[in-house]
Design an enzyme around this catalytic site. Structure first.
Site, PDB file in Angstrom:
ATOM      1  N   TYR A 257     101.797  61.462   6.832  1.00 55.52           N
ATOM      2  CA  TYR A 257     100.544  60.684   6.813  1.00 55.52           C
ATOM      3  C   TYR A 257     100.484  59.776   8.041  1.00 55.52           C
ATOM      4  O   TYR A 257      99.413  59.412   8.520  1.00 55.52           O
ATOM      5  CB  TYR A 257     100.434  59.884   5.508  1.00 55.52           C
ATOM      6  CG  TYR A 257      99.013  59.753   5.013  1.00 55.52           C
ATOM      7  CD1 TYR A 257      98.410  60.797   4.306  1.00 55.52           C
ATOM      8  CD2 TYR A 257      98.268  58.611   5.263  1.00 55.52           C
ATOM      9  CE1 TYR A 257      97.111  60.682   3.861  1.00 55.52           C
ATOM     10  CE2 TYR A 257      96.971  58.492   4.816  1.00 55.52           C
ATOM     11  CZ  TYR A 257      96.396  59.526   4.122  1.00 55.52           C
ATOM     12  OH  TYR A 257      95.111  59.407   3.680  1.00 55.52           O
TER      13      TYR A 257
ATOM     14  N   LYS B 181      94.812  53.135   7.048  1.00 53.12           N
ATOM     15  CA  LYS B 181      94.443  52.747   5.671  1.00 53.12           C
ATOM     16  C   LYS B 181      94.905  51.321   5.363  1.00 53.12           C
ATOM     17  O   LYS B 181      94.249  50.606   4.601  1.00 53.12           O
ATOM     18  CB  LYS B 181      95.036  53.731   4.659  1.00 53.12           C
ATOM     19  CG  LYS B 181      94.446  55.135   4.728  1.00 53.12           C
ATOM     20  CD  LYS B 181      92.947  55.169   4.541  1.00 53.12           C
ATOM     21  CE  LYS B 181      92.387  56.566   4.394  1.00 53.12           C
ATOM     22  NZ  LYS B 181      90.913  56.619   4.537  1.00 53.12           N
TER      23      LYS B 181
HETATM   24  P1  NAD Z   1      86.148  65.076   4.231  1.00 55.56           P
HETATM   25  O1  NAD Z   1      86.705  65.839   5.369  1.00 55.56           O
HETATM   26  O2  NAD Z   1      85.228  65.772   3.339  1.00 55.56           O
HETATM   27  O3  NAD Z   1      85.474  63.720   4.707  1.00 55.56           O
HETATM   28  C1  NAD Z   1      85.867  63.038   5.884  1.00 55.56           C
HETATM   29  C2  NAD Z   1      84.591  62.744   6.619  1.00 55.56           C
HETATM   30  O4  NAD Z   1      84.827  61.931   7.789  1.00 55.56           O
HETATM   31  C3  NAD Z   1      83.922  64.039   7.119  1.00 55.56           C
HETATM   32  O5  NAD Z   1      82.598  64.101   6.623  1.00 55.56           O
HETATM   33  C4  NAD Z   1      83.929  63.879   8.611  1.00 55.56           C
HETATM   34  O6  NAD Z   1      82.840  64.501   9.251  1.00 55.56           O
HETATM   35  C5  NAD Z   1      83.862  62.358   8.726  1.00 55.56           C
HETATM   36  N1  NAD Z   1      84.136  61.878  10.079  1.00 55.56           N
HETATM   37  C6  NAD Z   1      85.220  62.147  10.846  1.00 55.56           C
HETATM   38  N2  NAD Z   1      85.040  61.594  12.078  1.00 55.56           N
HETATM   39  C7  NAD Z   1      83.827  60.971  12.054  1.00 55.56           C
HETATM   40  C8  NAD Z   1      83.078  60.244  13.004  1.00 55.56           C
HETATM   41  N3  NAD Z   1      83.516  60.053  14.257  1.00 55.56           N
HETATM   42  N4  NAD Z   1      81.865  59.758  12.635  1.00 55.56           N
HETATM   43  C9  NAD Z   1      81.382  59.943  11.380  1.00 55.56           C
HETATM   44  N5  NAD Z   1      82.042  60.642  10.436  1.00 55.56           N
HETATM   45  C10 NAD Z   1      83.252  61.156  10.783  1.00 55.56           C
HETATM   46  O7  NAD Z   1      87.431  64.548   3.424  1.00 55.56           O
HETATM   47  P2  NAD Z   1      87.568  63.474   2.251  1.00 55.56           P
HETATM   48  O8  NAD Z   1      88.921  63.694   1.708  1.00 55.56           O
HETATM   49  O9  NAD Z   1      86.398  63.526   1.377  1.00 55.56           O
HETATM   50  O10 NAD Z   1      87.612  62.101   3.034  1.00 55.56           O
HETATM   51  C11 NAD Z   1      86.765  61.017   2.731  1.00 55.56           C
HETATM   52  C12 NAD Z   1      87.596  59.741   2.694  1.00 55.56           C
HETATM   53  O11 NAD Z   1      88.453  59.785   1.561  1.00 55.56           O
HETATM   54  C13 NAD Z   1      88.500  59.529   3.894  1.00 55.56           C
HETATM   55  O12 NAD Z   1      88.516  58.166   4.247  1.00 55.56           O
HETATM   56  C14 NAD Z   1      89.851  59.943   3.354  1.00 55.56           C
HETATM   57  O13 NAD Z   1      90.925  59.359   4.062  1.00 55.56           O
HETATM   58  C15 NAD Z   1      89.731  59.381   1.962  1.00 55.56           C
HETATM   59  N6  NAD Z   1      90.727  59.877   1.015  1.00 55.56           N
HETATM   60  C16 NAD Z   1      90.868  61.203   0.780  1.00 55.56           C
HETATM   61  C17 NAD Z   1      91.825  61.644  -0.103  1.00 55.56           C
HETATM   62  C18 NAD Z   1      92.017  63.115  -0.343  1.00 55.56           C
HETATM   63  O14 NAD Z   1      93.081  63.498  -0.822  1.00 55.56           O
HETATM   64  N7  NAD Z   1      91.050  63.947  -0.040  1.00 55.56           N
HETATM   65  C19 NAD Z   1      92.636  60.733  -0.779  1.00 55.56           C
HETATM   66  C20 NAD Z   1      92.464  59.383  -0.555  1.00 55.56           C
HETATM   67  C21 NAD Z   1      91.501  58.959   0.352  1.00 55.56           C
END
Ligand code: NAD
Length: 258
Positions: free
Chosen positions: A158, A165
């Site tokens: 990570y 984060k």
């Molecule tokens: P995802 O890939 O669907 O979403 C991530 C989003 O960030 C995408 O839509 C991407 O286009 C956007 N992004 C990246 N660079 C960008 C930029 N320059 N401008 C605007 N948007 C941008 O994946 P996700 O897992 O739904 O992620 C959403 C959030 O949830 C993130 O912050 C991720 O760290 C967090 N999260 C995810 C998990 C998991 O296991 N999936 C767990 C905990 C937290």
């Protein structure tokens, strides 16, 4: 008496990439509760996918917004000012780090890679909230971002995203403190691993998911829908007394000791 009714509330949900995105699950839950929605996506490549999803969220407005592009953030703020004039819900579901910074050794993280991860994944939360502040003020608004346990624990691979984060979660508390007097609540959900585009960029993600399911008290991983409904709860008036909080939606994994 305790139903969540967000009709006549304007909700901006940032970071929809596809139907697996946590932001999309949150958008669906907000739509079910009656909110008026605007979805943003990072670039042209995602436009058609998000436009295809929009009818399932009540014909949400869809707009591009790359948080590293100032003109793009400014255009979003201007459009929402014209379109709605106020914003009651802001969801930040955005994160990015270079692939090479999500594998191998953290000690060799490049300066550029570090700044990119923190810029997109943490600074953007502060910046977007600031840009939209005139819309959020005096609206009883609620702001939410998405974090992960690596903010506070060491998690293999990570790496730099854990640093991002940690900054993100501190920003939640600092913004909650600063914006509380404006009646704006700021919270985060710390979600367990869910298979999304961003998550699959982390080396060893599937092993991580398996480990979580084995160790979590509920003996499984959470679903995107569970993140969506928990977000709806945090964004709703039901929890009007909660701000600066990190809510774990991870089947209980975070509180285990051994
Ligand atoms: P995802 O890939 O669907 O979403 C991530 C989003 O960030 C995408 O839509 C991407 O286009 C956007 N992004 C990246 N660079 C960008 C930029 N320059 N401008 C605007 N948007 C941008 O994946 P996700 O897992 O739904 O992620 C959403 C959030 O949830 C993130 O912050 C991720 O760290 C967090 N999260 C995810 C998990 C998991 O296991 N999936 C767990 C905990 C937290």
């Amino acid at each position: 008496m305790f139903a969540i009714d967000l009709s006549n509330k304007n909700a901006l949900v940032m970071g929809v990439a596809n139907h697996r995105s946590l932001s999309w699950a949150i958008a669906r839950a907000l739509h079910e509760a009656g909110a008026r929605l605007c979805l943003t996506y990072a670039g042209e490549r995602l436009k058609s996918t998000v436009e295809e999803l929009a009818p399932q969220a009540g014909g949400a407005i869809t707009l591009p917004c790359d948080v590293t592009d100032e003109a793009s953030v400014q255009a979003l703020a201007e459009r929402l000012t014209r379109e709605w004039g106020s914003l009651q819900v802001l969801v930040h579901g955005i994160a990015f780090a270079n692939k090479e910074d999500l594998e191998g050794t953290f000690v060799h993280t490049s300066r550029a890679g570090f700044f990119t991860a923190l810029d997109v994944s943490a600074y953007s939360f502060i910046h977007v909230t600031g840009k939209l502040l005139p819309l959020l003020e005096n609206s009883g608004a609620s702001v939410l971002t998405l974090s992960y346990l690596a903010a506070e624990r060491a998690v293999p691979n990570y790496n730099v995203m854990g640093s991002a984060k940690a900054v993100l979660e501190q920003s939640v508390r600092q913004l909650a403190y600063e914006l509380g007097p404006k009646n704006i609540r700021v919270n985060a959900i710390s979600a367990g691993p869910v298979s999304t585009l961003a998550a699959r960029g982390i080396t060893g993600f599937l092993g991580m998911q398996k480990h979580h399911a084995e160790k979590a008290p509920l003996k499984r991983n959470v679903t995107t829908e569970e993140v969506g409904t928990a977000a709806l709860f945090l964004l709703s008036e039901l929890v009007s007394g909660i701000t600066g909080e990190i809510l774990y939606v991870d089947a209980g994994y975070h509180m285990m000791g051994a």
